[in-house]
Motif scaffolding. Structure first.
Motif, short mmCIF file in Angstrom:
data_model
loop_
_atom_site.label_atom_id
_atom_site.label_comp_id
_atom_site.label_asym_id
_atom_site.label_seq_id
_atom_site.Cartn_x
_atom_site.Cartn_y
_atom_site.Cartn_z
N ASP A 1 0.86 -1.20 0.00
CA ASP A 1 0.00 0.00 0.00
C ASP A 1 0.89 1.25 0.00
O ASP A 1 1.92 1.28 -0.69
N ALA A 2 0.50 2.26 0.77
CA ALA A 2 1.16 3.57 0.64
C ALA A 2 2.68 3.50 0.82
O ALA A 2 3.44 3.94 -0.06
N ALA A 3 3.12 2.92 1.94
CA ALA A 3 4.56 2.92 2.22
C ALA A 3 5.30 2.03 1.22
O ALA A 3 6.33 2.43 0.66
N GLU B 1 2.08 -8.64 -1.50
CA GLU B 1 0.93 -8.03 -0.83
C GLU B 1 -0.08 -9.13 -0.56
O GLU B 1 -0.51 -9.82 -1.48
N LYS B 2 -0.48 -9.27 0.69
CA LYS B 2 -1.39 -10.39 1.01
C LYS B 2 -2.83 -10.10 0.60
O LYS B 2 -3.64 -11.02 0.46
N SER C 1 -6.91 4.65 1.56
CA SER C 1 -7.84 4.30 2.65
C SER C 1 -8.65 5.52 3.06
O SER C 1 -9.76 5.39 3.59
N CYS C 2 -8.09 6.69 2.83
CA CYS C 2 -8.73 7.93 3.31
C CYS C 2 -10.14 8.10 2.74
O CYS C 2 -11.00 8.70 3.37
N VAL D 1 3.82 -12.93 3.21
CA VAL D 1 5.13 -13.33 3.71
C VAL D 1 4.94 -13.89 5.11
O VAL D 1 4.41 -13.22 6.00
N GLY E 1 2.34 -1.95 7.61
CA GLY E 1 1.31 -1.11 8.22
C GLY E 1 1.03 -1.47 9.67
O GLY E 1 1.89 -2.00 10.37
N LYS F 1 -10.69 -1.06 7.72
CA LYS F 1 -9.24 -0.86 7.62
C LYS F 1 -8.78 -1.03 6.18
O LYS F 1 -8.02 -0.23 5.67
N TYR G 1 -10.81 9.65 14.33
CA TYR G 1 -11.26 10.34 13.11
C TYR G 1 -11.98 9.40 12.14
O TYR G 1 -12.91 9.82 11.45
#
Ligand SMILES: Cc1cc2nc3c(=O)[nH]c(=O)nc-3n(C[C@H](O)[C@H](O)[C@H](O)COP(=O)(O)OP(=O)(O)OC[C@H]3O[C@@H](n4cnc5c(N)ncnc54)[C@H](O)[C@@H]3O)c2cc1C
Length: 169
Positions: free
Chosen positions: A9-11, A32-33, A41-42, A79, A112, A132, A157
Protein backbone atom coordinates in the motif's frame (compact mmCIF):
# COMPACT_ATOMS: atom_id res chain seq x y z
CA UNK A 1 20.58 -5.80 -6.49
CA UNK A 2 17.22 -7.29 -5.58
CA UNK A 3 14.82 -5.60 -3.18
CA UNK A 4 11.84 -7.40 -1.70
CA UNK A 5 9.06 -5.25 -0.25
CA UNK A 6 6.46 -6.74 2.09
CA UNK A 7 3.21 -4.77 1.91
CA UNK A 8 1.80 -3.08 -1.19
CA UNK A 9 0.00 0.00 0.00
CA UNK A 10 1.16 3.57 0.64
CA UNK A 11 4.56 2.92 2.22
CA UNK A 12 5.47 -0.14 0.14
CA UNK A 13 4.47 1.13 -3.29
CA UNK A 14 5.74 4.68 -2.86
CA UNK A 15 9.07 3.19 -1.77
CA UNK A 16 9.07 0.88 -4.78
CA UNK A 17 8.41 3.80 -7.13
CA UNK A 18 11.10 5.94 -5.50
CA UNK A 19 13.60 3.08 -5.66
CA UNK A 20 12.87 2.65 -9.37
CA UNK A 21 13.46 6.38 -9.97
CA UNK A 22 16.80 6.14 -8.16
CA UNK A 23 17.91 2.85 -9.69
CA UNK A 24 16.77 1.86 -13.17
CA UNK A 25 18.11 -1.68 -13.00
CA UNK A 26 17.28 -2.85 -9.47
CA UNK A 27 15.06 -5.91 -9.27
CA UNK A 28 12.01 -4.95 -7.21
CA UNK A 29 9.51 -7.54 -5.98
CA UNK A 30 6.49 -6.69 -3.83
CA UNK A 31 4.41 -9.20 -1.85
CA UNK A 32 0.93 -8.03 -0.83
CA UNK A 33 -1.39 -10.39 1.01
CA UNK A 34 -4.54 -8.48 0.02
CA UNK A 35 -6.25 -8.24 -3.36
CA UNK A 36 -5.39 -4.59 -4.03
CA UNK A 37 -2.33 -2.38 -4.23
CA UNK A 38 -1.74 1.26 -3.66
CA UNK A 39 -5.16 2.43 -2.59
CA UNK A 40 -6.37 5.43 -0.68
CA UNK A 41 -7.84 4.30 2.65
CA UNK A 42 -8.73 7.93 3.31
CA UNK A 43 -11.70 7.72 0.95
CA UNK A 44 -13.09 4.47 2.37
CA UNK A 45 -15.71 6.05 4.68
CA UNK A 46 -17.11 8.07 1.77
CA UNK A 47 -16.92 5.44 -0.96
CA UNK A 48 -18.51 2.85 1.32
CA UNK A 49 -21.40 5.11 2.32
CA UNK A 50 -22.30 6.83 -0.94
CA UNK A 51 -23.93 4.52 -3.48
CA UNK A 52 -22.63 6.52 -6.45
CA UNK A 53 -18.99 6.46 -5.34
CA UNK A 54 -17.24 3.36 -6.55
CA UNK A 55 -14.58 1.88 -4.28
CA UNK A 56 -12.50 1.26 -7.44
CA UNK A 57 -11.89 5.00 -7.55
CA UNK A 58 -9.67 4.61 -4.49
CA UNK A 59 -7.15 2.47 -6.37
CA UNK A 60 -4.30 4.75 -7.36
CA UNK A 61 -2.26 2.40 -9.54
CA UNK A 62 -2.83 -1.15 -10.75
CA UNK A 63 -0.29 -3.98 -10.91
CA UNK A 64 0.00 -3.31 -14.67
CA UNK A 65 0.96 0.32 -13.99
CA UNK A 66 3.79 -0.87 -11.77
CA UNK A 67 4.86 -3.60 -14.16
CA UNK A 68 5.35 -0.89 -16.81
CA UNK A 69 8.05 0.44 -14.46
CA UNK A 70 9.47 -3.06 -14.01
CA UNK A 71 8.18 -3.37 -10.47
CA UNK A 72 6.61 -6.79 -9.98
CA UNK A 73 3.85 -6.95 -7.34
CA UNK A 74 2.40 -10.28 -6.30
CA UNK A 75 -1.09 -9.91 -4.88
CA UNK A 76 -2.58 -12.41 -2.42
CA UNK A 77 0.91 -13.49 -1.43
CA UNK A 78 1.61 -13.36 2.30
CA UNK A 79 5.13 -13.33 3.71
CA UNK A 80 5.11 -15.82 6.57
CA UNK A 81 8.72 -15.67 7.68
CA UNK A 82 11.88 -13.62 7.23
CA UNK A 83 15.22 -15.42 7.46
CA UNK A 84 17.85 -12.68 7.78
CA UNK A 85 20.67 -15.26 8.01
CA UNK A 86 20.34 -16.44 4.43
CA UNK A 87 18.37 -13.39 3.24
CA UNK A 88 15.22 -15.24 2.26
CA UNK A 89 11.52 -14.83 2.88
CA UNK A 90 8.95 -17.60 3.05
CA UNK A 91 5.93 -16.65 0.96
CA UNK A 92 2.48 -18.26 0.75
CA UNK A 93 0.29 -17.92 -2.33
CA UNK A 94 -3.10 -17.46 -0.65
CA UNK A 95 -5.01 -18.70 -3.72
CA UNK A 96 -3.17 -21.98 -4.24
CA UNK A 97 -1.75 -22.57 -0.74
CA UNK A 98 1.72 -23.07 -2.28
CA UNK A 99 4.67 -21.89 -0.20
CA UNK A 100 8.10 -20.94 -1.58
CA UNK A 101 11.24 -19.07 -0.63
CA UNK A 102 12.43 -15.91 -2.35
CA UNK A 103 15.81 -14.26 -1.92
CA UNK A 104 16.65 -10.61 -1.34
CA UNK A 105 19.62 -8.28 -1.04
CA UNK A 106 17.52 -5.60 0.65
CA UNK A 107 14.24 -6.08 2.48
CA UNK A 108 11.63 -3.41 3.22
CA UNK A 109 8.89 -4.29 5.70
CA UNK A 110 5.92 -2.01 4.96
CA UNK A 111 3.15 -4.01 6.59
CA UNK A 112 1.31 -1.11 8.22
CA UNK A 113 -0.58 -1.37 11.49
CA UNK A 114 -3.39 -3.57 12.77
CA UNK A 115 -6.49 -2.05 14.33
CA UNK A 116 -7.06 -2.91 17.99
CA UNK A 117 -10.05 -5.25 18.22
CA UNK A 118 -11.32 -5.28 21.81
CA UNK A 119 -12.39 -8.60 23.30
CA UNK A 120 -16.07 -7.70 23.57
CA UNK A 121 -18.57 -10.60 23.59
CA UNK A 122 -20.14 -10.82 20.13
CA UNK A 123 -17.27 -9.03 18.38
CA UNK A 124 -17.02 -11.91 15.90
CA UNK A 125 -20.67 -11.80 14.83
CA UNK A 126 -21.38 -11.46 11.12
CA UNK A 127 -22.83 -7.97 11.32
CA UNK A 128 -19.90 -6.56 13.28
CA UNK A 129 -17.63 -4.96 10.69
CA UNK A 130 -14.37 -3.06 10.72
CA UNK A 131 -12.94 -0.49 8.34
CA UNK A 132 -9.24 -0.86 7.62
CA UNK A 133 -8.79 -2.40 4.20
CA UNK A 134 -10.47 -2.01 0.85
CA UNK A 135 -12.08 -5.43 1.35
CA UNK A 136 -13.60 -4.07 4.58
CA UNK A 137 -14.95 -1.11 2.59
CA UNK A 138 -16.48 -3.39 -0.05
CA UNK A 139 -18.18 -5.44 2.68
CA UNK A 140 -19.51 -2.34 4.44
CA UNK A 141 -20.84 -0.95 1.17
CA UNK A 142 -22.59 -4.23 0.39
CA UNK A 143 -24.46 -4.41 3.72
CA UNK A 144 -25.44 -0.75 4.11
CA UNK A 145 -28.53 -0.76 1.86
CA UNK A 146 -31.42 -1.80 4.08
CA UNK A 147 -29.62 -1.05 7.34
CA UNK A 148 -31.60 1.24 9.63
CA UNK A 149 -29.28 1.78 12.56
CA UNK A 150 -25.53 1.63 13.00
CA UNK A 151 -23.44 1.68 16.16
CA UNK A 152 -19.88 2.90 15.72
CA UNK A 153 -17.36 1.81 18.33
CA UNK A 154 -14.43 4.20 18.31
CA UNK A 155 -14.62 7.96 18.18
CA UNK A 156 -11.32 8.64 16.47
CA UNK A 157 -11.26 10.34 13.11
CA UNK A 158 -12.29 7.21 11.17
CA UNK A 159 -15.31 6.57 13.42
CA UNK A 160 -16.32 10.21 13.24
CA UNK A 161 -15.92 10.34 9.45
CA UNK A 162 -18.09 7.24 9.06
CA UNK A 163 -20.73 8.67 11.43
CA UNK A 164 -20.76 12.01 9.64
CA UNK A 165 -21.01 10.37 6.23
CA UNK A 166 -23.76 7.92 7.18
CA UNK A 167 -25.74 10.75 8.74
CA UNK A 168 -25.62 12.65 5.47
CA UNK A 169 -26.70 9.88 3.05
C1 LIG B 1 -10.65 4.26 6.96
C2 LIG B 1 -9.31 4.97 6.98
C3 LIG B 1 -9.25 6.33 6.71
C4 LIG B 1 -8.01 6.99 6.71
N1 LIG B 1 -8.00 8.33 6.43
C5 LIG B 1 -6.80 8.98 6.43
C6 LIG B 1 -6.74 10.38 6.13
O1 LIG B 1 -7.77 11.03 5.88
N2 LIG B 1 -5.52 10.98 6.12
C7 LIG B 1 -4.35 10.27 6.39
O2 LIG B 1 -3.27 10.86 6.36
N3 LIG B 1 -4.40 8.95 6.69
C8 LIG B 1 -5.57 8.31 6.71
N4 LIG B 1 -5.61 6.96 7.03
C9 LIG B 1 -4.35 6.29 7.37
C10 LIG B 1 -3.60 5.82 6.14
O3 LIG B 1 -4.45 5.05 5.31
C11 LIG B 1 -2.42 4.97 6.62
O4 LIG B 1 -1.57 5.80 7.36
C12 LIG B 1 -1.67 4.36 5.46
O5 LIG B 1 -2.50 3.49 4.73
C13 LIG B 1 -0.47 3.58 6.01
O6 LIG B 1 0.17 3.02 4.89
P1 LIG B 1 1.13 1.77 5.05
O7 LIG B 1 1.58 1.41 3.68
O8 LIG B 1 2.16 2.08 6.09
O9 LIG B 1 0.24 0.62 5.72
P2 LIG B 1 -1.09 -0.09 5.17
O10 LIG B 1 -1.93 0.85 4.37
O11 LIG B 1 -1.71 -0.75 6.36
O12 LIG B 1 -0.52 -1.20 4.18
C14 LIG B 1 0.18 -2.33 4.65
C15 LIG B 1 -0.04 -3.44 3.64
O13 LIG B 1 0.76 -4.55 4.02
C16 LIG B 1 0.04 -5.72 3.75
N5 LIG B 1 0.61 -6.79 4.58
C17 LIG B 1 0.60 -6.86 5.95
N6 LIG B 1 1.26 -7.96 6.37
C18 LIG B 1 1.68 -8.60 5.24
C19 LIG B 1 2.42 -9.81 5.01
N7 LIG B 1 2.88 -10.57 6.04
N8 LIG B 1 2.67 -10.19 3.73
C20 LIG B 1 2.23 -9.43 2.69
N9 LIG B 1 1.53 -8.28 2.85
C21 LIG B 1 1.27 -7.87 4.11
C22 LIG B 1 -1.40 -5.38 4.10
O14 LIG B 1 -2.32 -6.25 3.44
C23 LIG B 1 -1.50 -3.94 3.61
O15 LIG B 1 -2.00 -3.82 2.28
C24 LIG B 1 -6.82 6.28 7.02
C25 LIG B 1 -6.89 4.90 7.30
C26 LIG B 1 -8.11 4.24 7.28
C27 LIG B 1 -8.16 2.76 7.59
Amino acid sequence: MKTVIIGGDAAGMSSAAKLRRLNKTAEIRVYEKGSYLSYSSCGLPYSAAYEDRSIDRLIQRTPADFEASEIYPKLRHEVLKVNPGDKTVLVKNLDTGDEFFDTYDNLLIATGARPVIPEIPGIGLENVLRLKTIDDGIKLKSVLPGVNSVLIAGGGYIGVEVAETLASV
